[in-house]
Write an enzyme that holds these catalytic residues in place. Structure first.
Site, PDB file in Angstrom:
ATOM      1  N   TYR A 153       0.788  -1.344  -0.596  1.00  0.00           N
ATOM      2  CA  TYR A 153       0.259   0.247  -0.078  1.00  0.00           C
ATOM      3  C   TYR A 153       0.707   0.959   0.190  1.00  0.00           C
ATOM      4  CZ  TYR A 153      -4.015  -3.109   1.365  1.00  0.00           C
ATOM      5  OH  TYR A 153      -4.660  -4.425   1.123  1.00  0.00           O
ATOM      6  N   LYS A 207       3.444 -15.944   1.625  1.00  0.00           N
ATOM      7  CA  LYS A 207       3.624 -15.796   0.529  1.00  0.00           C
ATOM      8  C   LYS A 207       4.754 -16.811   0.091  1.00  0.00           C
ATOM      9  CE  LYS A 207       0.872 -17.499  -3.059  1.00  0.00           C
ATOM     10  NZ  LYS A 207       0.534 -19.247  -3.012  1.00  0.00           N
ATOM     11  N   ASP A 239      -3.065 -17.906   1.191  1.00  0.00           N
ATOM     12  CA  ASP A 239      -4.035 -19.004   0.445  1.00  0.00           C
ATOM     13  C   ASP A 239      -4.536 -19.401   1.841  1.00  0.00           C
ATOM     14  OD1 ASP A 239      -1.641 -19.509   0.214  1.00  0.00           O
ATOM     15  OD2 ASP A 239      -2.413 -20.480  -1.933  1.00  0.00           O
ATOM     16  N   ASP A 263      -5.079  -7.460   5.298  1.00  0.00           N
ATOM     17  CA  ASP A 263      -6.345  -6.365   5.711  1.00  0.00           C
ATOM     18  C   ASP A 263      -7.364  -7.599   5.061  1.00  0.00           C
ATOM     19  OD1 ASP A 263      -8.374  -4.530   4.512  1.00  0.00           O
ATOM     20  OD2 ASP A 263      -6.738  -4.059   2.789  1.00  0.00           O
ATOM     21  N   ASP A 267     -11.365  -8.968   7.473  1.00  0.00           N
ATOM     22  CA  ASP A 267     -11.991  -8.713   7.664  1.00  0.00           C
ATOM     23  C   ASP A 267     -12.360  -9.856   7.166  1.00  0.00           C
ATOM     24  OD1 ASP A 267     -11.871  -5.523   7.739  1.00  0.00           O
ATOM     25  OD2 ASP A 267     -12.365  -5.699   5.550  1.00  0.00           O
TER      26      ASP A 267
END
Ligand code: NAD
Length: 374
Positions: A153, A207, A239, A263, A267
């Site tokens: 980000y 990852k 994943d 993020d 959620d």
């Protein structure tokens, strides 16, 4: 429970809390959060000052900026901040840099709030609200620790440009070892704080099979682990973590991860609980100063109706007492009062099941106050 770092707990001198009600339901839920804070200040003899400042859309309306200099100065000088929520459709047409969300991003970066704590917990009595089977989620109590000021980000280069005649968008996922180390340390400390008697588990999500930045992440987290032999460390690809969160979420204790993965996972974890009005959060700086706020937004669809659930805000007050102020007794008392109220069947509209009656925002706050005094 103990604070994250014993040397970070504020001294016994008067501590300063800045309250930012914000927009939409913000002022309604903050009013209840403040009543509960005032009650424990009295009952636990806390030495706090509380100041309210304008922030977000309300500040844009009043001063032409979502984060006026006066508010920012007060936030800099505070020990902890309590925020309601910001935003609303009326600000969609405001210049991008003056929208309420910019105020929040500005505040986080000005204060260096790099560690975002998002608990996902589900009171057994509310397990019907989850989209998962009740036995998979009843009593869920996990914490997602998301790095908040780095990663893709914020990384450069970024942009959209024409390459070989084709429009091309690009971002950069970047973490240096210091950034990884400080969030990893926070993760291990958080584990210890949740399990002072041992049995803490930290799962680092990355990852590393594809991304070099994750390879470094895994290496640094593993190195930090040597200082925390009492915490069991595991690693998981993002994943798989997403799958495991919806398959068997109770297997997790604390998850530490980067900005983008955090993020998404936080959620998803919030949704497991089915009740966004119940979830608090914290964003901490290096010294333990924090911004505490409910996970949900300003809920413009119900603003002004007096029906919003104030419990996420009240639980944010408890997190503030626990993690920044080191007032464990007061934090425990608030959390116990909320549990008592939920057990007694008191519900705002968002957490009712068909046939159940609901109470107002104010009445829910009052129920918590009554439980605190009982
Ligand atoms: P939202 O969280 O405000 O609302 C989503 C749904 O949940 C709505 O139906 C709302 O009524 C309900 N809800 C939320 N909080 C509730 C509560 N305490 N009690 C009962 N019901 C509740 O998300 P949204 O509608 O996507 O966003 C609305 C505004 O909030 C937008 O402007 C968005 O940018 C902003 N927002 C702010 C924050 C923040 O302040 N940190 C976070 C997310 C969204």
């Amino acid at each position: 429970m103990i604070p994250l770092h014993s040397d970070q707990v504020m001294s016994a001198a008067t501590r300063k809390i800045v309250v930012l009600p914000g927009d939409g339901i913000g002022p309604e839920i903050i009013a209840e959060g403040r009543r509960v804070l005032d009650a424990v200040v009295d009952s636990h003899g806390l030495d706090l000052t509380v100041e309210e400042h304008v922030f977000g859309g309300a500040a844009y309306d009043a001063h032409g900026s979502p984060l006026p200099e006066m508010t920012l100065d007060a936030c800099r000088a505070a020990d902890a901040l309590l925020l309601g929520a910001i935003g609303g459709p009326q600000y969609d047409k405001a210049p991008r840099e003056l929208r309420p969300e910019r105020g929040l991003l500005g505040l986080r970066s000005e204060l260096g709030l790099f560690a975002n704590l998002r608990p996902a917990m589900l009171y057994p009595e509310l397990s019907a609200a989850s989209s998962l089977k009740p036995d998979l989620v009843a009593g869920l109590d996990i914490m997602i620790l998301r790095e908040l000021t780095g990663g893709i980000y914020f990384g450069g280069p970024r942009g959209i440009e024409v390459r070989n005649g084709v429009r091309t968008g690009f971002n950069t996922m970047v973490y240096d070892e210091n950034e990884i180390q400080r969030i990893a340390v926070r993760g291990f400390e958080l584990c210890r704080a949740r399990h002072p008697d041992g049995g803490a588990r930290l799962c680092s999500v990355d990852k590393a099979n594809v991304l070099e930045v994750s390879e470094l992440w895994r290496e640094v987290v593993t190195a930090v682990a040597t200082d925390y032999p009492d915490v069991e460390l595991s690693h998981m690809y993002v994943d798989n973590a997403a799958m495991q969160l919806v398959r068997a979420p109770k297997q997790f204790d604390v998850i530490v991860t980067g900005n983008l993965f955090g993020d998404l996972l936080s959620d998803a974890a919030a949704m497991l609980t089915g009740s966004i009005g119940m979830l608090p959060s914290a964003s901490l700086d290096k010294a333990g100063k924090g911004l505490y706020e409910p996970v949900h937004g300003s809920a413009p669809d119900i603003a002004g109706q007096g029906i919003a659930n104030p419990l996420a805000t009240i639980l944010s007050v408890a997190m503030m007492l626990r993690y920044t102020l080191g007032e464990t007794g007061a934090a425990d008392a608030i959390e116990a009062a909320v549990s008592q109220v939920i057990s007694a069947g008191v519900r705002t509209a968002d957490i009712t099941t068909p046939g159940e009656s609901s109470v107002s925002t104010h009445d829910m706050g009052q129920a918590v106050l009554d439980a605190l005094n009982s």
